[in-house]
Design an enzyme around this catalytic site. Structure first.
Site, PDB file in Angstrom:
ATOM      1  N   CYS A 206      49.601 -30.942  62.451  1.00 21.90           N
ATOM      2  CA  CYS A 206      49.724 -31.836  61.287  1.00 21.90           C
ATOM      3  C   CYS A 206      49.982 -33.280  61.704  1.00 21.90           C
ATOM      4  O   CYS A 206      49.866 -34.176  60.877  1.00 21.90           O
ATOM      5  CB  CYS A 206      50.811 -31.324  60.364  1.00 21.90           C
ATOM      6  SG  CYS A 206      52.411 -31.147  61.180  1.00 21.90           S
TER       7      CYS A 206
ATOM      8  N   GLN B 180      51.025 -31.165  53.023  1.00 24.03           N
ATOM      9  CA  GLN B 180      50.431 -30.902  54.330  1.00 24.03           C
ATOM     10  C   GLN B 180      49.690 -29.560  54.318  1.00 24.03           C
ATOM     11  O   GLN B 180      48.569 -29.443  54.799  1.00 24.03           O
ATOM     12  CB  GLN B 180      51.527 -30.895  55.402  1.00 24.03           C
ATOM     13  CG  GLN B 180      50.999 -30.659  56.801  1.00 24.03           C
ATOM     14  CD  GLN B 180      50.079 -31.774  57.267  1.00 24.03           C
ATOM     15  OE1 GLN B 180      50.455 -32.924  57.264  1.00 24.03           O
ATOM     16  NE2 GLN B 180      48.856 -31.430  57.663  1.00 24.03           N
TER      17      GLN B 180
ATOM     18  N   ARG C 174      60.313 -38.005  50.054  1.00 28.09           N
ATOM     19  CA  ARG C 174      60.499 -37.417  51.394  1.00 28.09           C
ATOM     20  C   ARG C 174      61.981 -37.521  51.694  1.00 28.09           C
ATOM     21  O   ARG C 174      62.515 -38.637  51.813  1.00 28.09           O
ATOM     22  CB  ARG C 174      59.655 -38.168  52.431  1.00 28.09           C
ATOM     23  CG  ARG C 174      59.994 -37.775  53.855  1.00 28.09           C
ATOM     24  CD  ARG C 174      58.979 -38.279  54.868  1.00 28.09           C
ATOM     25  NE  ARG C 174      57.778 -37.478  54.827  1.00 28.09           N
ATOM     26  CZ  ARG C 174      56.871 -37.423  55.811  1.00 28.09           C
ATOM     27  NH1 ARG C 174      57.036 -38.141  56.905  1.00 28.09           N
ATOM     28  NH2 ARG C 174      55.804 -36.666  55.708  1.00 28.09           N
TER      29      ARG C 174
ATOM     30  N   ASP D 213      53.050 -27.884  66.067  1.00 23.40           N
ATOM     31  CA  ASP D 213      53.683 -29.032  65.403  1.00 23.40           C
ATOM     32  C   ASP D 213      54.669 -29.652  66.395  1.00 23.40           C
ATOM     33  O   ASP D 213      55.086 -29.000  67.367  1.00 23.40           O
ATOM     34  CB  ASP D 213      54.396 -28.546  64.131  1.00 23.40           C
ATOM     35  CG  ASP D 213      54.948 -29.690  63.278  1.00 23.40           C
ATOM     36  OD1 ASP D 213      54.648 -30.864  63.559  1.00 23.40           O
ATOM     37  OD2 ASP D 213      55.696 -29.395  62.321  1.00 23.40           O
TER      38      ASP D 213
ATOM     39  N   ARG E 140      44.562 -35.152  54.025  1.00 27.23           N
ATOM     40  CA  ARG E 140      45.777 -35.479  53.251  1.00 27.23           C
ATOM     41  C   ARG E 140      45.386 -36.352  52.056  1.00 27.23           C
ATOM     42  O   ARG E 140      45.891 -36.175  50.951  1.00 27.23           O
ATOM     43  CB  ARG E 140      46.796 -36.227  54.135  1.00 27.23           C
ATOM     44  CG  ARG E 140      47.466 -35.387  55.206  1.00 27.23           C
ATOM     45  CD  ARG E 140      48.357 -34.303  54.633  1.00 27.23           C
ATOM     46  NE  ARG E 140      49.434 -34.824  53.819  1.00 27.23           N
ATOM     47  CZ  ARG E 140      50.622 -35.225  54.290  1.00 27.23           C
ATOM     48  NH1 ARG E 140      50.874 -35.150  55.580  1.00 27.23           N
ATOM     49  NH2 ARG E 140      51.567 -35.663  53.483  1.00 27.23           N
TER      50      ARG E 140
ATOM     51  N   HIS F 177      56.653 -28.456  53.140  1.00 29.27           N
ATOM     52  CA  HIS F 177      55.787 -29.638  53.249  1.00 29.27           C
ATOM     53  C   HIS F 177      54.468 -29.286  52.546  1.00 29.27           C
ATOM     54  O   HIS F 177      53.423 -29.143  53.177  1.00 29.27           O
ATOM     55  CB  HIS F 177      55.564 -29.979  54.729  1.00 29.27           C
ATOM     56  CG  HIS F 177      55.057 -31.362  54.981  1.00 29.27           C
ATOM     57  ND1 HIS F 177      54.748 -32.251  53.976  1.00 29.27           N
ATOM     58  CD2 HIS F 177      54.775 -32.016  56.147  1.00 29.27           C
ATOM     59  CE1 HIS F 177      54.323 -33.387  54.500  1.00 29.27           C
ATOM     60  NE2 HIS F 177      54.337 -33.270  55.818  1.00 29.27           N
TER      61      HIS F 177
END
Ligand code: CP
Length: 318
Positions: free
Chosen positions: A274, A138, A108, A233, A302, A135
């Site tokens: 998310c 996700q 990340r 988001d 996830r 991402h």
């Protein structure tokens, strides 16, 4: 290090084909229903995943660590704050060393160039756990959740609201383009909140073959019309300075997902985020805690989809 020509990475969703994404999603759904079957629980015996984090995380870290454990493997959490990427040594050297110890590297990072450098120098598969451009874990999770709730991707329209210049929006756009879906990216007309032209062009190119329609719109009700999925988001992604908060809230408040927006969509429209979420900002509490919200099923997935991604990249999905 001898480069393995068959090596695959996941830096953004379009590193996989639609068929591969569907294979991963279907495998995740199958494993979720039977997660303690011994055919899964020892698949990663003696295998190690290194997770490099330059930014905070709850869901990504916990779901990857738990997923590795459930598959019989081991995950190492490494905060790059202890040794910032590219400072004491090059990203190339860090990656080449790590590749000698572990079976996979997940990272990340702040910038897309960092994940690209890691992938270019790794001797093992690399998974992007979020950068400024994508991402993918996700979004594969989101599509698993859509498949579970809607049963199909055909004919669906997804509308994303708010700040649309970010990793989640970009990979959702790519995925909707690849899956031949409709997507409205609903944002203020200020370019600060609009997707980068490079991503719009990327999606136009993909859509030529798939018939997808990915549009940027500024009218909130136009975005909600006929929507099967409404997605919001955080307005305050990791790294946005505190002093920008007031301006962002003012600019983005007209794009908040509230009950009026949900009522303008299809009656069976689902609401996704998310997470992390801030009630009263990108959506109201009434929406995120209401009957159309599936955010915690989404968060759970996830775990399942990342297990499937790992097995796919290690060629152990059989
Ligand atoms: N959605 C997501 O990536 O959550 P975290 O930042 O908590 O990992």
């Amino acid at each position: 290090m001898v480069k393995n020509m068959a090596l695959r990475h996941l830096t953004k969703v379009t590193d996989f084909t639609r068929a591969e994404c569907e294979q991963i999603i279907d495998y995740a759904i199958q494993m979720k229903a039977d997660r303690w079957n011994p055919k899964y629980t020892s698949k990663l015996k003696n295998r190690t995943l290194l997770m490099l984090f330059a930014k905070p995380s709850l869901r990504t870290r916990v779901s990857f660590e738990t997923g590795m454990e459930q598959l019989g493997g081991h995950a190492i959490f490494y905060s790059v704050k202890d040794s910032p990427l590219g400072v004491k040594e090059t990203i190339e050297d860090t990656t080449k060393c790590a590749s000698r110890y572990v079976d996979m590297i997940a990272a990340r990072v702040f910038k897309r160039e960092e994940i690209q450098k890691i992938a270019a120098n790794a001797g093992v598969p690399v998974i992007n756990m979020l950068d400024d451009f994508a991402h993918p874990c996700q979004i594969l999770c989101d599509f698993q959740t859509i498949k579970e709730k809607k049963g199909t991707f055909d004919g669906l329209k997804l509308s994303f609201y708010g700040d649309c210049r970010n990793n989640v929006t970009y990979d959702l756009m790519r995925m909707c383009a690849m899956f031949g879906m409709k997507m409205d990216v609903v944002c203020p007309s200020d370019p600060e909140y609009a997707p980068e032209q490079e991503v719009i062009d990327e999606c136009k190119e993909i859509s030529k073959d798939t018939g997808a329609v990915v549009r940027v719109v500024h009218d909130v009700m136009e975005g909600a019309h006929d929507a099967d999925i409404i997605y919001a988001d955080s307005w305050m992604s990791y790294g946005i300075p505190k002093e920008e908060e007031e301006k962002r809230v003012k600019d983005l408040m007209p794009y908040q997902v509230n009950s009026k927006v949900m009522e303008a969509a299809k009656p069976d429209c689902i609401f996704m985020n998310c997470l992390p979420a801030k009630r009263g900002y990108e959506e109201t509490a009434e929406v995120i805690d209401g009957p159309q919200s599936i955010v915690f099923d989404q968060a759970e997935n996830r775990l399942h989809v990342q297990k499937a991604i790992i097995l796919f990249l290690l060629n152990l999905m059989n």
